[in-house]
Design an enzyme around this catalytic site. Sequence first.
Site, short mmCIF file in Angstrom:
data_model
loop_
_atom_site.label_atom_id
_atom_site.label_comp_id
_atom_site.label_asym_id
_atom_site.label_seq_id
_atom_site.Cartn_x
_atom_site.Cartn_y
_atom_site.Cartn_z
CD1 TRP A 152 -0.38 -1.80 2.99
CD2 TRP A 152 0.75 0.11 3.29
NE1 TRP A 152 0.45 -1.96 4.08
CE2 TRP A 152 1.15 -0.81 4.28
CE3 TRP A 152 1.34 1.38 3.28
CZ2 TRP A 152 2.10 -0.49 5.26
CZ3 TRP A 152 2.29 1.69 4.24
CH2 TRP A 152 2.64 0.75 5.22
CG ASN A 153 5.11 1.14 0.34
OD1 ASN A 153 4.61 0.29 -0.40
ND2 ASN A 153 6.41 1.20 0.56
CD GLU A 179 -6.16 -7.33 -0.27
OE1 GLU A 179 -5.10 -7.07 0.34
OE2 GLU A 179 -6.21 -8.15 -1.22
CD GLU A 251 12.83 -5.42 -5.43
OE1 GLU A 251 13.51 -4.90 -4.52
OE2 GLU A 251 13.32 -5.80 -6.50
CB CYS A 285 11.16 -0.62 0.85
SG CYS A 285 11.33 -0.16 -0.86
CD GLU A 459 9.79 -5.00 -8.49
OE1 GLU A 459 9.68 -4.07 -7.67
OE2 GLU A 459 8.85 -5.73 -8.84
#
Length: 480
Positions: A152-153, A179, A251, A285, A459
């Site tokens: 969600w971040n 969600e 990740e 992160c 990524e």
Amino acid sequence: MDYPELALHIAGQWRTQTAGGRRAVVNPATEETIAQLPLAGRDELAEAAASARRGFVQWRGKSALERCNILRTAAQNIREQAKAIAHVLTLEQGKPLAESLREVTLSADIIDFQAEEAKRLYGRLVPPRVEGILSQSVMRQPVGPVAAFTPWNFPANLPARKLASALAAGCSVVIKPAEETPGTCMLLVRAFLDAGVPPDALNMVCGDPAEVSSFLIDHPAIAKVSFTGSVAVGKLLGEQAARHVKRFTGELGGHAPVIVCDDADFPFALKQSLAAKFRNAGQVCASPIRFYVPRARFGEWSDAFVQAARALRLGDGTDPATQMGPLAHARRIEDMQRFVDDAVERGAQLLCGGHRVQRPGFFFEPTVIANAPTDSRVMRQEPFGPIAVLQPYDTLDEAIAQANALPYGLGAYAFTRDLHTAHRLGDALEAGMVGINHFGVSQPEMPFGGWKESGIGQEMGAEGLLHYTEVKTLTVGVPS
Ligand SMILES: NC(=O)C1=CN([C@@H]2O[C@H](COP(=O)(O)OP(=O)(O)OC[C@H]3O[C@@H](n4cnc5c(N)ncnc54)[C@H](O)[C@@H]3O)[C@@H](O)[C@H]2O)C=CC1
Ligand SMILES: O=Cc1ccc(S(=O)(=O)O)cc1
């Protein structure tokens, strides 16, 4: 646009009525329910996986140029709707609108880069060692249908990273966004489908996270799992993928150190550090967490840091005056309090903040802790919130040892004006991404990934695409 009606995309249909019930989506700045999210039942998850299998066959049959053009159109669709998508992002996640807008436009840039890389998925020809062999080639082919799980971040950036690379490589995807923040991902999925990605090649589901991930990872149609989130959940999903020998990219969390050298430009380093620390309320992160400062200049650094942290304007992200929004959900507030209480109990000094803000919304004060013992929770686990820890050091060797002491290695940063020190730190810091004199290590062209428990694979960049491919060698002999 206000917040949209939410739907899942399963087997080529947008579905608002699903078998798994519903859950409320809450605006973290007001605690008001802004939408109801349909949740997928097991049959619908099975439909999504089967659809991804069909979609894979269709999508991988397109040329790299066709895939590139479709993805570039998706990026353009996102740019054209950037303001509306950013508004949805702020409503469901809380970050200031300007941060949301930057995130959405950066997502379009990530998609563009991966789209172009699709055309450069080169193989190579290897000279045969025996007679009668016409050619030996090494090529990359798409790994297959991907199950992608995003948190969600960064509700736009993290789905964009996975969708861009997987689709560019020729894979189909079943994505499960968090969600808490499904609206942004839904709009991204719509932009890809509108651009011409075949409906079966892109499914979006939500549900109970553990049930959805367990179902999809075990499903025979799924070939690869890509997850962004906590180290604990990453280990679980990685283990489950490994049981089927399925490819896994993780990740995961970090605990980024910042070494401020005694020759650093302090005002510059402070300004950069504060902006990076409290961006997205610290829910990043690669966010800086541990600041190592020369003992002789510790007071100077901590006074300025605290003064600036106290001055930050907290508020609803839709207010242009807001500098820091709320945390994304109520559990984060409880967790912040546990980090602070534990550090203080173990003898750390609380220099400012440390409490929930008494107003509606999940707001936590910008918090600065000093001299935290190495066994305190905030020195061992990612706080993932607006908490900075300031630690004095005596020698650069000691600071490097402290910086590398944890089992994580995502981001690491340092500030110095000395070129030799910059290279020494760049070499010595154990992290996937090292930033010297800046925090901007996340760029579409650059691989993003962690060492140690911070993850597996990368990524973005050219490496990001390769993780959605398998290597195949093809040898053609002379017909008899
Ligand atoms: N690396 C990153 O970008 C992120 C890291 N985190 C880490 O996770 C910690 C806890 O976050 P919370 O939201 O409070 O807890 P959480 O662990 O419930 O959720 C974190 C994310 O992982 C997903 N998730 C949880 N269990 C899952 C499962 N079995 N299968 C698939 N997805 C699953 C959730 O939907 C959510 O998006 C944070 O303190 C932070 O360290 C959280 C979000 C993003
Ligand atoms: O949580 C990881 C993360 C996501 C996005 C970015 S950035 O916006 O591209 O800087 C950084 C870290």
